[in-house]
Design an enzyme around this catalytic site. Sequence first.
Site, PDB file in Angstrom:
ATOM      1  N   CYS A  77      42.522  37.604  44.404  1.00 16.78           N
ATOM      2  CA  CYS A  77      42.149  37.225  45.772  1.00 16.78           C
ATOM      3  C   CYS A  77      40.751  36.628  45.723  1.00 16.78           C
ATOM      4  CB  CYS A  77      42.196  38.440  46.699  1.00 16.78           C
ATOM      5  SG  CYS A  77      41.642  38.084  48.372  1.00 16.78           S
ATOM      6  N   CYS A 226      42.781  31.315  52.327  1.00 19.06           N
ATOM      7  CA  CYS A 226      43.176  32.050  51.125  1.00 19.06           C
ATOM      8  C   CYS A 226      42.405  31.438  49.971  1.00 19.06           C
ATOM      9  CB  CYS A 226      44.687  31.947  50.902  1.00 19.06           C
ATOM     10  SG  CYS A 226      45.246  32.610  49.314  1.00 19.06           S
TER      11      CYS A 226
END
Length: 322
Positions: A77, A226
């Site tokens: 992430c 993202c």
Amino acid sequence: MNIPFIKCHGSGNDFIMIDETNQEFNFTETQRKDLSKLLCDRGSGIGSDGILFVMPSEKAEGRMRMFNSDGTEAEMCGNGLRCVARHMIEKLGKPSITIETEKALLSVSQVDEIFPEISTFSVMIEPVSFDAESLPVNVAGEEAVDVKIPELSDNLTFTALSVPNPHIVAMVDVVDHEELLRIGKRANHLPEIFPNGVNVSFVQVLEKNKIFVRTFERGVGLTNACGTAMSASSLVSTMLGPNELDRPIVVINKGGLVNCLVEKKEGRFSIQLRGNATNVYRAVAKIDIEAQTFHMSEQEFFDEENELYKKLEAYAASEIGG
């Protein structure tokens, strides 16, 4: 169980960060999943895209694990890594450190601001792979670069890559959010093609070395941003679009903006993701995991940095007509 946490975000991709480096919570794997579903719920919980568990590491200054709001764990992430980078850099008083993730030890550092008065952190996004078998994605051929996936769209083409979590990226003239939502949901219900699910991004070129990216994130849905998707999209935009290697690419997203620097050495790509790591507030959650209930107390907001970030948000919105 009383759990101190920080609510934070990278480009509006928001997280609940729990520091385990000085506390012995001894969460089981089931408890990590249950905590994610309980606390991330935007209706009955604190509300976030995921939980960042900051853990001790024998290989680096810290270890990051990120669980999505549906309880699944992500391999990587990028926006979350920036938040963990800031937390550990400030905690240890070092300008650069290494963070252990599932697939790699990644360098992180504080760098020059990408927007006035916004503290900026750079994280390495690697390893990068186009190998279809390693993604995993079941398509004809060893790689899927600019190919049609009939099950998803009759007219769009996609490039599949891992960074190291799985992504497919489509270059589009204009980002159609409803079409992205439809394709994202469809892709994550095709285990015969994407056995582990996949993140789906649409990329619109605004000008040379400036793009707008919107992503359907596996385990979450449409997100403001993202980090790995923006990194993957930047790379694809150098392969199929006008953008250049070794020069910062400005990536506009619904939550703000980042810079991505795509590099290629000895035939291998790597990406530097540079952007904010903003703390929204700190608090303590008193949790009964078995009963799936919690109570929040001792909430303290970081008002100044949140006000500063609104300027970046306004600029990003102006770039996409938001």
